[in-house]
Write a protein that holds these residues in place. Structure first.
Motif, PDB file in Angstrom:
ATOM      1  N   ASP A  88       0.805  -1.220   0.000  1.00 37.72           N
ATOM      2  CA  ASP A  88       0.000   0.000   0.000  1.00 37.72           C
ATOM      3  C   ASP A  88       0.837   1.269   0.000  1.00 37.72           C
ATOM      4  O   ASP A  88       2.017   1.255   0.351  1.00 37.72           O
ATOM      5  CB  ASP A  88      -0.844   0.055   1.296  1.00 37.72           C
ATOM      6  CG  ASP A  88      -2.021  -0.883   1.279  1.00 37.72           C
ATOM      7  OD1 ASP A  88      -2.867  -0.757   0.374  1.00 37.72           O
ATOM      8  OD2 ASP A  88      -2.093  -1.748   2.184  1.00 37.72           O
ATOM      9  N   VAL A  89       0.151   2.364  -0.364  1.00 32.89           N
ATOM     10  CA  VAL A  89       0.662   3.699  -0.041  1.00 32.89           C
ATOM     11  C   VAL A  89      -0.343   4.263   0.966  1.00 32.89           C
ATOM     12  O   VAL A  89      -1.469   4.624   0.624  1.00 32.89           O
ATOM     13  CB  VAL A  89       0.752   4.592  -1.291  1.00 32.89           C
ATOM     14  CG1 VAL A  89       1.376   5.939  -0.933  1.00 32.89           C
ATOM     15  CG2 VAL A  89       1.567   3.913  -2.383  1.00 32.89           C
ATOM     16  N   LEU A  90       0.076   4.260   2.237  1.00 34.72           N
ATOM     17  CA  LEU A  90      -0.822   4.630   3.324  1.00 34.72           C
ATOM     18  C   LEU A  90      -0.692   6.112   3.640  1.00 34.72           C
ATOM     19  O   LEU A  90       0.413   6.653   3.655  1.00 34.72           O
ATOM     20  CB  LEU A  90      -0.462   3.864   4.605  1.00 34.72           C
ATOM     21  CG  LEU A  90      -0.417   2.346   4.562  1.00 34.72           C
ATOM     22  CD1 LEU A  90       0.148   1.808   5.885  1.00 34.72           C
ATOM     23  CD2 LEU A  90      -1.810   1.787   4.333  1.00 34.72           C
ATOM     24  N   SER A 120      -2.452   7.842  -6.034  1.00 40.43           N
ATOM     25  CA  SER A 120      -1.865   6.530  -5.754  1.00 40.43           C
ATOM     26  C   SER A 120      -2.010   6.113  -4.286  1.00 40.43           C
ATOM     27  O   SER A 120      -1.622   5.010  -3.912  1.00 40.43           O
ATOM     28  CB  SER A 120      -0.382   6.516  -6.159  1.00 40.43           C
ATOM     29  OG  SER A 120       0.353   7.376  -5.319  1.00 40.43           O
ATOM     30  N   ILE A 121      -2.590   6.989  -3.459  1.00 41.22           N
ATOM     31  CA  ILE A 121      -2.852   6.609  -2.060  1.00 41.22           C
ATOM     32  C   ILE A 121      -3.903   5.496  -2.052  1.00 41.22           C
ATOM     33  O   ILE A 121      -4.970   5.643  -2.645  1.00 41.22           O
ATOM     34  CB  ILE A 121      -3.372   7.815  -1.230  1.00 41.22           C
ATOM     35  CG1 ILE A 121      -2.347   8.968  -1.216  1.00 41.22           C
ATOM     36  CG2 ILE A 121      -3.747   7.393   0.183  1.00 41.22           C
ATOM     37  CD1 ILE A 121      -1.121   8.736  -0.380  1.00 41.22           C
ATOM     38  N   THR A 122      -3.591   4.397  -1.402  1.00 40.42           N
ATOM     39  CA  THR A 122      -4.529   3.259  -1.408  1.00 40.42           C
ATOM     40  C   THR A 122      -5.375   3.166  -0.141  1.00 40.42           C
ATOM     41  O   THR A 122      -6.477   2.649  -0.165  1.00 40.42           O
ATOM     42  CB  THR A 122      -3.769   1.930  -1.585  1.00 40.42           C
ATOM     43  OG1 THR A 122      -2.762   1.835  -0.566  1.00 40.42           O
ATOM     44  CG2 THR A 122      -3.123   1.841  -2.955  1.00 40.42           C
ATOM     45  N   LYS A 123      -4.816   3.640   0.982  1.00 38.19           N
ATOM     46  CA  LYS A 123      -5.585   3.609   2.230  1.00 38.19           C
ATOM     47  C   LYS A 123      -5.344   4.900   3.009  1.00 38.19           C
ATOM     48  O   LYS A 123      -4.209   5.377   3.088  1.00 38.19           O
ATOM     49  CB  LYS A 123      -5.150   2.443   3.127  1.00 38.19           C
ATOM     50  CG  LYS A 123      -5.580   1.061   2.656  1.00 38.19           C
ATOM     51  CD  LYS A 123      -5.162  -0.011   3.683  1.00 38.19           C
ATOM     52  CE  LYS A 123      -5.683  -1.393   3.328  1.00 38.19           C
ATOM     53  NZ  LYS A 123      -5.004  -2.019   2.184  1.00 38.19           N
ATOM     54  N   VAL A 124      -6.410   5.442   3.581  1.00 38.08           N
ATOM     55  CA  VAL A 124      -6.300   6.582   4.495  1.00 38.08           C
ATOM     56  C   VAL A 124      -6.726   6.083   5.873  1.00 38.08           C
ATOM     57  O   VAL A 124      -7.834   5.550   6.026  1.00 38.08           O
ATOM     58  CB  VAL A 124      -7.205   7.758   4.042  1.00 38.08           C
ATOM     59  CG1 VAL A 124      -7.144   8.907   5.043  1.00 38.08           C
ATOM     60  CG2 VAL A 124      -6.804   8.242   2.649  1.00 38.08           C
TER      61      VAL A 124
END
Ligand SMILES: [Zn+2]
Length: 248
Positions: free
Chosen positions: A51-53, A83-87
């Motif tokens: 991921d990119v968190l 490209s952020i996959t999770k916040v």
């Protein structure tokens, strides 16, 4: 894992709960109201194998072009906001969730600032934010968190996301505040958000009046420091001006 702090700047905050920008070469702390605290506001990006968190989202200030400063900070760090996959949201106070959604100036409609990401937050925290409102929360800016499809509202006090992101409600800084451990290979990154906002408070016993349960926060900081020191955690300090990323 790779950690990138994304500072929105340094601010003072006092009883009014307003964040006022503070620049060292321009401003004097003595000129701010008595009891003003000097804080950094810095969300973090963690690039993992999966991921990119993004951890918390700052105040949500925009720059002169009307672009979310958080988006610009990501681009400056070489990361496309798409490209952020999770916040991951610790809690919804305005200095942590301000950049979670974007409000359209014309229509006033709120949408997610990271449309390709899945957002993780506590259901109880969302309800609480709408119940309490201003000045700690800005519900009008959070409506997209209620209505969007890629939101995961957590109901458990603790759990694991995708086998490597651990969360736990602490009820210390605020009633439904949660903290995160991100564990990959032999590495542990700890994000205590406002339960562990600055290095100084990890080293010195400090019961904060602004916390919901200041004593509990103090006890937790002591436990985390001891365990983190032993196990080599990397600590992320959201409000620390000098030490955003730290190992004891
Ligand atoms: Zn807070």
């Amino acid at each position: 894992m790779k950690v990138i702090p994304l500072s929105e700047g340094t601010f003072t905050i006092d009883k009014s709960k307003l964040f006022v920008p503070f620049e060292e070469d321009k401003h004097e702390l003595q000129e701010r109201p008595v009891g003003s605290l000097l804080v950094e506001i810095q969300p973090f990006v963690i690039v993992t194998e999966k991921d990119v968190l993004l951890l918390d989202t700052g105040l949500g200030f925009t720059n002169q072009d009307g672009k979310l400063q958080l988006h610009q900070n990501l681009l400056d760090a070489g990361i496309n906001p798409d490209s952020i996959t999770k916040v991951l949201l610790s809690h919804l106070h305005k200095d942590h969730a301000g950049g979670a959604c974007i409000k359209d100036k014309l229509t006033s409609l709120s949408s997610l600032s990271f449309p390709n990401a899945v957002y993780y937050l506590q259901q109880r925290e969302l309800d609480f934010a709408f119940e309490k409102g201003f000045p700690s929360f800005i519900p009008a800016e959070l409506t997209a968190l209620k209505d969007s499809s890629n939101i995961v509202l957590l109901n458990d006090d603790n759990g694991v996301i995708d086998n490597y992101i651990h969360y736990q409600i602490t009820g210390a800084h605020s009633p439904h505040h949660q903290v995160f451990w991100i564990k990959e290979n032999d590495e542990t990154i700890f994000f205590g958000a406002d339960d562990a906002p600055q290095l100084h408070q990890m080293k010195h016993r400090f019961v904060a009046k602004y916390d919901f349960d200041g004593k509990k926060a103090t006890e937790l900081r002591k436990e985390w420091k001891e365990q983190g020191e032993k196990e080599g955690w990397t600590f992320l300090f959201y409000h620390d001006i000098k030490h955003p990323v730290y190992k004891f």
